[in-house]
Design an enzyme around this catalytic site. Structure first.
Site, mmCIF file in Angstrom:
data_model
loop_
_atom_site.group_PDB
_atom_site.id
_atom_site.type_symbol
_atom_site.label_atom_id
_atom_site.label_comp_id
_atom_site.label_asym_id
_atom_site.label_seq_id
_atom_site.Cartn_x
_atom_site.Cartn_y
_atom_site.Cartn_z
ATOM 1 N N GLU A 54 -0.720 -3.410 2.031
ATOM 2 C CA GLU A 54 0.127 -3.510 0.836
ATOM 3 C C GLU A 54 1.559 -3.501 1.328
ATOM 4 O O GLU A 54 2.071 -2.477 1.773
ATOM 5 C CB GLU A 54 -0.144 -2.345 -0.126
ATOM 6 C CG GLU A 54 0.441 -2.552 -1.518
ATOM 7 C CD GLU A 54 1.910 -2.194 -1.624
ATOM 8 O OE1 GLU A 54 2.737 -3.139 -1.708
ATOM 9 O OE2 GLU A 54 2.231 -1.014 -1.608
ATOM 10 N N CYS A 112 8.735 -1.195 -3.389
ATOM 11 C CA CYS A 112 8.316 -2.544 -3.015
ATOM 12 C C CYS A 112 8.268 -3.466 -4.223
ATOM 13 O O CYS A 112 8.308 -4.691 -4.075
ATOM 14 C CB CYS A 112 6.970 -2.519 -2.307
ATOM 15 S SG CYS A 112 5.645 -1.751 -3.273
#
Length: 473
Positions: free
Chosen positions: A227, A261
């Site tokens: 991820e 993110c």
């Protein structure tokens, strides 16, 4: 090697300890995982519910530690601890939904059974921006599935990582089943390379994700879940409520000082008529409080994690200016010796060769386009593909946006950084390797085993055999 952690807001020492040995920690986990895997799912789930009770009893202390070590406002650190607490119930439901046992009917009274087995020992590499919640999003489903875990926290937030693992041990998870491996990048490399792990679960930068992907190319038998970050677009187009839209833009860009993110990195607006939304955004930017985590009133933004990170964001911002970007709100550093940065907005519409990179800090790039089709093309003008959002009153715009934009999270009239734990979370492009986490983490923490089952042996070979009467003695 000694490892030291300082509070980014003050520079005060918060934790010190020694780097660990990856091979030693993996060996301990390897020796313990079989007994844990042999326990029933109910036993493992009840043990993790005790972990929830332990964390809840230490909620204030845990949030205080995260706030001080990661530099995030105390109110935000409390929401992170809340996410740690909520993860067990969500992951328990996900296990039943995604990887539960199934029995199917087959021909001749046979049964087809689908069950799942743990991989064995899984390594978890955690980030510093959510030092508890994000690694815990891997750890909980991994433990529920019956794996042992070796967790290496970010070297920038070792105290928060150790606190998390101590809570597991206090709750009764065997010490060998969840190990805390402290250390810097070299220790992380050693853990990723250790032959005793059966997979690695990673949250962090796309650059490191690419390195891990290359590293694991020769070991296809090991699971790898990545991820990574994003250069996330936020399109503001024909909004009904300008005030609400401005709040969504500011939250998307500057929450966690831009150290998420999923933060919006690019704000895409219409060339004509964007002034009104821009004015509202600027009013909110000018009201943002940037201060230490426990300040009163509570800040919206704290410092970045350290001076090196702040230096990098400043360099990236200056690079945009050197390429022709026009500052609308400058990126300032109020204290030279500390990693505080103010929220910045820069018009990069006319910047040639605009860098397609994740600026992991409070910098939002404004891009003006002529029509909605160009807005979609600009949204897709990236190698990343984590999060995207469109603010519009028109459902047809959202439908077109959803159908054509490449991202793993696509929101409508919501921030880019609004991803629920009850849904899958992950990206495409260089933002991941098609192994979404959150609710779908159960998928990569166990592997399916299909069994065709019959209580008696019943078989015959009907074709391809000689007639027994024609066989000569």
């Amino acid at each position: 090697m000694k490892l030291i952690s300082h509070e980014p807001a003050t520079g005060d020492l918060i934790w010190e300890g020694e780097s660990g040995d990856a091979a030693e920690e993996v060996a301990k986990a390897r020796a313990s995982w079989a007994e844990w895997a042999a326990r029933s799912f109910t036993y493992r789930a009840e043990t993790l519910r005790r972990f929830v009770n332990v964390v809840r009893s230490k909620e204030q202390d845990f949030a205080d530690l995260i706030a001080r070590e990661a530099g995030k406002p105390f109110w935000e650190a409390k929401t992170e601890v809340g996410a740690v607490i909520g993860k067990v119930d969500i992951s328990t439901n996900a296990w039943s939904d995604r990887t539960g046992n199934k029995k199917l009917e087959a021909a001749m009274g046979n049964k087809v059974s689908v069950r799942h087995k743990p991989h064995g020992v899984l390594a978890v590499l955690g980030p510093y921006n959510f030092p508890a919640h994000l690694p815990n999003g891997h750890i909980v489903p991994a433990l529920l599935a019956g794996n042992a875990v070796v967790f290496k926290p970010s070297e920038k937030t070792p105290a928060s990582g150790q606190f998390l693992v101590d809570c597991y041990h206090e709750a009764g998870v065997p010490e060998g089943v969840i190990r805390c491996l402290q250390g810097g990048p070299e220790v992380g490399k050693a853990l990723a390379s250790d032959p005793g792990i059966d997979g690695l679960l990673f949250t962090g930068s796309a650059h490191v994700g690419k390195i891990l992907h290359q590293h694991f190319a020769d070991t296809p038998q090991k699971i790898l879940a990545i991820e990574a970050g994003g250069n996330n677009p936020l399109v503001a187009w024909d909004m009904k409520d300008i005030h609400a839209a401005a709040a969504i833009i500011v939250q998307s860009a500057y929450l966690s000082a831009g150290q998420r993110c999923t933060c919006a990195r690019r704000l895409i607006v219409s060339e004509e008529g964007h002034e009104r939304i821009l004015d509202e955004v600027l009013r909110l930017i000018d009201r943002i409080i940037v201060d230490h985590p426990h300040a009163d009133p509570q800040p919206f933004m704290g410092p970045l994690i350290d001076n090196a990170s702040a230096d990098k964001v400043q360099d990236q911002y200056m690079n945009l200016m050197m390429k022709g970007g026009t500052p609308i709100r400058r990126l300032d550093r109020p204290y030279e010796e500390r990693p505080y940065l103010t929220p910045a907005l820069i018009d990069v519409t006319n910047v040639r060769d605009r860098p397609d990179e994740e600026i992991f800090g409070p910098v939002l790039q404004l891009i003006r386009v002529r029509d909605f089709d160009e807005a979609i093309r600009e949204a897709n003008n990236t190698r990343f593909g984590l999060a995207a959002s469109v603010l519009t009153r028109e459902p047809k715009n959202y439908n077109k946006f959803w159908a054509n934009v490449r991202a793993g999270v696509i929101n409508w009239n919501k921030p880019t950084n609004g991803a629920p734990s009850t849904a899958p979370f992950g990206g495409v492009g260089i933002s991941g390797n098609h192994r979404p986490s959150a609710y779908y983490a159960a998928d990569y923490c166990a592997y399916p085993v299909t069994s065709v089952e019959a209580e008696l042996c019943r078989a015959n070979i009907g074709q391809g055999l000689r007639d027994p009467n024609m066989i000569e003695d």
